[in-house]
Scaffold this motif. Structure first.
Motif, short mmCIF file in Angstrom:
data_model
loop_
_atom_site.label_atom_id
_atom_site.label_comp_id
_atom_site.label_asym_id
_atom_site.label_seq_id
_atom_site.Cartn_x
_atom_site.Cartn_y
_atom_site.Cartn_z
N ASP A 497 -10.02 30.94 14.54
CA ASP A 497 -10.78 30.50 13.36
C ASP A 497 -11.97 31.42 13.11
N TRP A 498 -12.67 31.79 14.18
CA TRP A 498 -13.80 32.71 13.98
C TRP A 498 -13.32 34.07 13.48
N GLN A 499 -12.18 34.54 13.99
CA GLN A 499 -11.66 35.84 13.57
C GLN A 499 -11.35 35.85 12.08
N ARG A 500 -10.70 34.78 11.60
CA ARG A 500 -10.40 34.71 10.16
C ARG A 500 -11.68 34.68 9.34
N THR A 501 -12.64 33.89 9.77
CA THR A 501 -13.89 33.78 9.02
C THR A 501 -14.63 35.10 8.99
N HIS A 502 -14.69 35.78 10.11
CA HIS A 502 -15.42 37.04 10.17
C HIS A 502 -14.76 38.10 9.28
N ARG A 503 -13.44 38.14 9.27
CA ARG A 503 -12.76 39.11 8.41
C ARG A 503 -12.94 38.75 6.94
N ALA A 504 -12.93 37.45 6.62
CA ALA A 504 -13.14 37.05 5.23
C ALA A 504 -14.53 37.43 4.73
N GLN A 505 -15.48 37.57 5.63
CA GLN A 505 -16.84 37.95 5.27
C GLN A 505 -17.05 39.46 5.28
N GLY A 506 -15.96 40.23 5.39
CA GLY A 506 -16.04 41.68 5.31
C GLY A 506 -16.13 42.39 6.63
N GLY A 507 -16.03 41.69 7.72
CA GLY A 507 -16.10 42.33 9.02
C GLY A 507 -14.73 42.68 9.56
N SER A 508 -14.71 43.32 10.70
CA SER A 508 -13.45 43.67 11.36
C SER A 508 -13.55 43.27 12.82
N VAL A 509 -12.40 42.94 13.39
CA VAL A 509 -12.35 42.45 14.76
C VAL A 509 -11.28 43.21 15.53
N GLU A 510 -11.65 43.61 16.73
CA GLU A 510 -10.68 44.24 17.64
C GLU A 510 -10.70 43.48 18.95
N LEU A 511 -9.55 42.97 19.32
CA LEU A 511 -9.43 42.18 20.54
C LEU A 511 -8.73 43.01 21.61
N THR A 512 -9.38 43.19 22.74
CA THR A 512 -8.81 43.98 23.83
C THR A 512 -8.95 43.17 25.11
N GLY A 513 -8.48 43.76 26.18
CA GLY A 513 -8.60 43.10 27.48
C GLY A 513 -7.56 43.62 28.43
N ARG A 514 -7.27 42.83 29.46
CA ARG A 514 -6.28 43.26 30.46
C ARG A 514 -4.92 43.42 29.82
N ARG A 515 -4.59 42.56 28.87
CA ARG A 515 -3.37 42.78 28.11
C ARG A 515 -3.72 43.71 26.96
N SER A 516 -3.42 44.96 27.14
CA SER A 516 -3.89 45.97 26.20
C SER A 516 -3.35 45.69 24.82
N GLY A 517 -4.29 45.51 23.88
CA GLY A 517 -3.91 45.35 22.50
C GLY A 517 -3.40 43.99 22.14
N THR A 518 -3.79 42.96 22.82
CA THR A 518 -3.33 41.62 22.50
C THR A 518 -4.44 40.84 21.86
N GLY A 519 -4.08 39.93 21.02
CA GLY A 519 -5.03 39.07 20.37
C GLY A 519 -4.55 37.66 20.38
N PRO A 520 -5.27 36.76 19.74
CA PRO A 520 -4.86 35.36 19.76
C PRO A 520 -3.49 35.15 19.16
N ASP A 521 -3.18 35.86 18.06
CA ASP A 521 -1.87 35.68 17.47
C ASP A 521 -0.78 36.13 18.41
N ASP A 522 -1.07 37.22 19.07
CA ASP A 522 -0.07 37.74 20.03
C ASP A 522 0.18 36.76 21.15
N ARG A 523 -0.88 36.18 21.66
CA ARG A 523 -0.74 35.24 22.77
C ARG A 523 0.00 33.99 22.32
N ALA A 524 -0.28 33.56 21.11
CA ALA A 524 0.41 32.37 20.63
C ALA A 524 1.90 32.62 20.49
N GLY A 525 2.25 33.81 19.97
CA GLY A 525 3.66 34.12 19.86
C GLY A 525 4.34 34.22 21.19
#
Length: 883
Positions: A497-525
């Motif tokens: 939810d925060w990611q969608r809101t931040h992008r709608a306000q003109g920002g950009s988000v990059e999610l990284t971590g031990r699973r290289s290149g994964t984000g919430p959508d990726d984890r949900a899938g």
């Protein structure tokens, strides 16, 4: 020349005995045989068990004969029924505190009955097959329990060493210590000091004389020496008094509160079972260090059957308690002595019990000469050794000092059962704290906001995560690094939810971590479909043409996929639209993945390899990406992966970056330890420079395990100024003399280009560096063409072609070259080094080990005497590991 027989064959080559159909069946050969190694091992164990059994009985306050009864029953009954053939059972120091407390509360005959009931409980647990569950107890709790017992033993026996009598508890012993020091008895102190001196100095006698004398156990030397000197000096000290067997007390009905008796039975069952099962696992590790016990069919010792071991311990406790003996458990000191003395079957354990029976019946006048102070000093030393510095360092490294300390103090001041229960409670609390503890930090660097989440992201951390994320200014670029292995649904929804809101306000988000290149959508899938290789759909599309690490779907801790990293389709489409070549359609991050995973190989050694994506699938994805942009790629056919067009510098930089981001945090602690302590490899691994041979993957090893030498053709030039090669010889000398490796392995492989070059070599032509180097392989070529020698072969089949035959022969020949090097020859003569030959078939992913018989020539002259020097390379597989 000894014949080379593979360790496992599909069909025996022995002549089968023909039995006529109507004749009576042949009488089986039922002669009972005991190997000479078992006889010598049983004597060594007996010499250790005799004084220790008397000392433990003395420490518990039980009749001294009870220690001998427990030693005999533990050897015969547990050795016969138990599931760990080489583990030796008997009265254990870990049971001293428990038994002493039971004797103090209920008396000796009731303690024997409690021992019988504990044995019945062990039989029930063994029938329920719950033995493996006992190993789920944290090692910090077990080590803390043993340390607490050791402290209790040492403090109590200190009073006997000083010439007095111990009290019933640690606190009472500590309070009485000043008065005991004021009234110490010089004769008892002298005997105890002499015992401890002999016990400490005997194993440290240097040289050849020391190696011979070390065959006599230090415990026996200490007690015997102190007894002899006390007798010669005429010292008046209390001595062992073994009453007649006619007055030996047997088990009686226990009297007391039912709950107290139940707690006593549970305590005895717990301590006996856990110590025996952990001891069986430790014996398996000792056996694995002796290849002879795992190889030859006649002496093969299998892994311990823990449920059967629990049944054997239960039966031994029932018999021991019924006969008036101490509780029985597996004893680490006697078990390790049994393995190191060369035992090959359970006969050594049983024979040691028989020797204890003989000693108890025939050696009473000699045993009565032993001073009690000598036995007390021996048991005190055992108690001190139970507080292991190695265990303390281990629990410190794993951040379990609190569990260890609480368990130790609980055992010392409250009791064994109370201390263990307290340790379990603290261990559970620490585990829950680590699971719920999440550290979230936020900082800004060069206009980019970094939010770092360390730990498991659960609903408990959602309030803090939301508070920090809402402090991030609108319209900015944010990098959220998830440094954890779990994220629950509440945290996922909050972050999405925060990611969608931040992008709608003109920002950009990059999610990284031990699973290289994964984000919430990726984890949900991945969670919904059960597929961890789902493409990361939740990432921001701000990517450069260099293909960032997020473009690779491979995870740094998943199995290596051999250059088959896949690029998200939207990334490929973007690059094709901007006029980039199709060479990035199948991004090559193999170097990054390989570097990260091999550095982290300790985490991946037992992970199953996934199926590789086929070329047809790659071709289809590339074609679809091309059609979707309306462009035609003419640089290469669609069926050919385009990764080869990418500059190698990009691959290198991506690999290093992937290591620093994904793998370095996981291995930094271990590498820091290696940097402090220096390298201590146990093996020198000499293999070919072929890129398909990944030594750490084949051997499931990690940093600090292997000292590796690679060259073209895995050649070992023989020593000498003209034919020698200083680089290989220097590595051999350094590994053997400085690093003191215990084994050297020469590993060849299928499809070796160096062996192919040897077969096709032209005597004339230019003497290139490669030709000059390959001259060291000429002896292998000559060996293969020598009709007087049998050829090296694979178990179960002949070599596929002359190249494979030369690869096998080359391994055997290089082992002969290796024996000719002076450091290797010295180490072989001293018996501190082993040589191994290994052949790895790349296409089969199968390792073949040169059998022991083929490696039996350790004389260093490399001479063979006929048809037995070819060598057989046998399979190495799961069956061999579990044997």
């Amino acid at each position: 020349m000894a014949a080379c027989v593979p360790t496992r064959t599909a069909r025996s080559t022995r002549t089968e005995r023909v039995h006529r159909p109507h004749s009576p069946p042949p009488t089986p050969n039922r002669r009972f045989r005991i190997a000479g190694a078992d006889v010598s091992a049983s004597i060594a164990v007996f010499l250790i068990a005799l004084p220790l059994s008397l000392g433990i009985a003395l420490a518990t306050g039980a009749p001294l004969r009870a220690g001998l009864v427990a030693a005999a029953v533990g050897g015969i009954v547990a050795g016969w029924i138990g599931g760990s053939p080489l583990q030796v059972s008997g009265p254990a120091a870990g049971l001293t505190v428990v038994t002493a407390d039971l004797i103090h509360r209920y008396g000796w005959r009731a303690t024997c009955a409690i021992t019988v009931l504990a044995g019945l409980a062990q039989l029930g647990l063994g029938c329920l097959r719950v033995a493996r569950n006992a190993l789920a107890v944290s090692p910090a709790i077990v080590h803390g329990m043993l340390a607490g017992i050791g402290v209790t033993i040492a403090v109590a026996q200190l009073h006997v060493v000083l010439g007095g009598n111990p009290q019933s508890s640690v606190l009472d012993n500590l309070r009485a210590l000043p008065a005991q020091l004021a009234g110490l008895r010089p004769a008892a102190v002298a005997v105890s000091a002499l015992t401890l001196t002999l016990l400490l100095l005997w194993p440290r006698i240097p040289g050849q004389v020391g190696r011979v004398l070390h065959k006599v156990p230090a415990a026996l030397v200490a007690v015997t020496g102190a007894t002899a000197i006390a007798a010669l000096a005429g010292l008046t000290v209390p001595k062992v008094d073994l009453p007649s067997w006619s007055s030996h007390a047997l088990a009686g009905l226990p009297e007391g509160p039912v709950l107290g008796l139940v707690a006593a039975v549970l305590t005895t069952t717990l301590v006996c079972s856990v110590q025996s099962l952990l001891g069986a696992v430790a014996v398996d590790k000792l056996i694995s260090s002796r290849p002879a016990l795992l190889g030859s069919r006649s002496t093969r010792v299998g892994r311990s059957d823990l449920d059967r071991e629990l049944l054997g311990q239960g039966a031994a406790n029932i018999v021991s308690g019924a006969l008036g003996g101490l509780p029985v458990a597996g004893v680490a000191v006697r078990s390790s002595a049994n393995v190191q003395a060369g035992a090959v079957s359970r006969n050594s354990t049983m024979l040691h019990g028989v020797l204890v029976v003989v000693a108890a019946l025939l050696m009473v006048p000699i045993l009565d000469l032993i001073p009690l102070a000598a036995l007390a000093a021996l048991v005190m030393a055992v108690g001190i050794q139970m507080v292991s510095l190695h265990h303390i360092r281990t629990v410190t490294r794993h951040r379990e000092v609190l569990v260890y300390t609480v368990t130790t103090l609980g055992v010392v001041f409250l009791g064994v059962l109370e201390g263990v229960m307290l340790g379990i409670a603290v261990a559970i609390t620490v585990a829950l704290h680590r699971l719920a503890r999440t550290r979230i930090t936020h900082h800004e660097k060069e206009g980019v906001h970094h939010v770092h989440v360390r730990g498991q992201l659960t609903f408990l951390a959602v309030p803090r995560l939301s508070r920090i994320l809402h402090h991030v200014p609108q319209g900015t670029h944010v990098v959220v690094e998830l440094d954890g292995s779990f994220m629950d649904h509440a945290a996922y929804e909050s972050l999405q939810d925060w990611q969608r809101t931040h992008r709608a306000q003109g920002g950009s988000v990059e999610l990284t971590g031990r699973r290289s290149g994964t984000g919430p959508d990726d984890r949900a899938g991945a969670h919904a479909e059960g597929d961890e290789s789902t493409a990361p759909r939740g990432l921001d599309s701000t990517r450069t043409a260099d293909a960032s690490i997020a473009d690779c779907r491979c995870r740094p801790w998943t199995p290596w996929r051999n250059h088959q990293c896949e690029v998200p389709r939207e990334t490929t489409e973007t690059r094709r639209t901007t006029g980039t070549t199709s060479s990035t359609a199948s991004t090559n991050t193999a170097h990054a993945t390989h570097t990260a995973r091999m550095a982290n190989t300790t985490h991946t050694a037992h992970t199953a390899l996934p199926k590789e994506p086929t070329r047809r699938k790659e071709s289809t994805e590339t074609t679809e990406a091309t059609e979707s942009t309306g462009t035609t790629d003419t640089t290469e056919p669609p069926t050919e992966p385009a990764r080869s067009m990418e500059p190698s510098g990009h691959q290198l930089m991506r690999g290093i970056t992937a290591f620093q981001r994904n793998t370095a945090p996981l291995v930094r602690g271990e590498l820091a330890r290696l940097a402090r302590e220096g390298q201590r490899p146990t093996q020198l691994f000499l293999t070919c420079a072929d890129s398909r041979l990944v030594t750490s993957m084949i051997t499931s090893s990690g940093p600090g395990d292997l000292f590796v030498v690679r060259n073209v053709g895995n050649l070992v030039p023989p020593p000498g100024e003209e034919s020698g090669d200083d680089s290989v010889a220097a590595a051999i000398e350094y590994a053997v003399d400085v690093l003191e490796v215990r084994s050297i392995t020469v590993c060849g492989h299928s499809g070796c280009g160096a062996m192919q070059a040897l077969l096709n070599s032209d005597p004339g032509g230019e003497r290139t560096p490669l030709k000059r180097w390959l001259r060291h392989g000429v002896p292998s070529l000559e060996r293969m063409g020598d009709d007087s020698r049998s050829l090296a072969r694979l178990a179960g089949r002949a070599p596929a072609d002359p190249v494979e035959q030369l690869c096998l022969t080359n391994v055997v020949q290089q082992l002969e070259h290796l024996r000719a090097h002076a450091p290797v020859a010295r180490a072989l003569r001293a018996g501190v080094l082993e040589l191994h030959g290994l052949y790895f078939h790349v296409g089969e992913a199968q390792a073949y080990l040169l059998t022991e018989a083929a490696r039996g020539d350790d004389t260093g002259d490399g001479s063979g005497d006929g048809d037995g020097d070819g060598g057989v390379f046998d399979h190495v597989g799961a069956a061999d590991v579990s044997a």
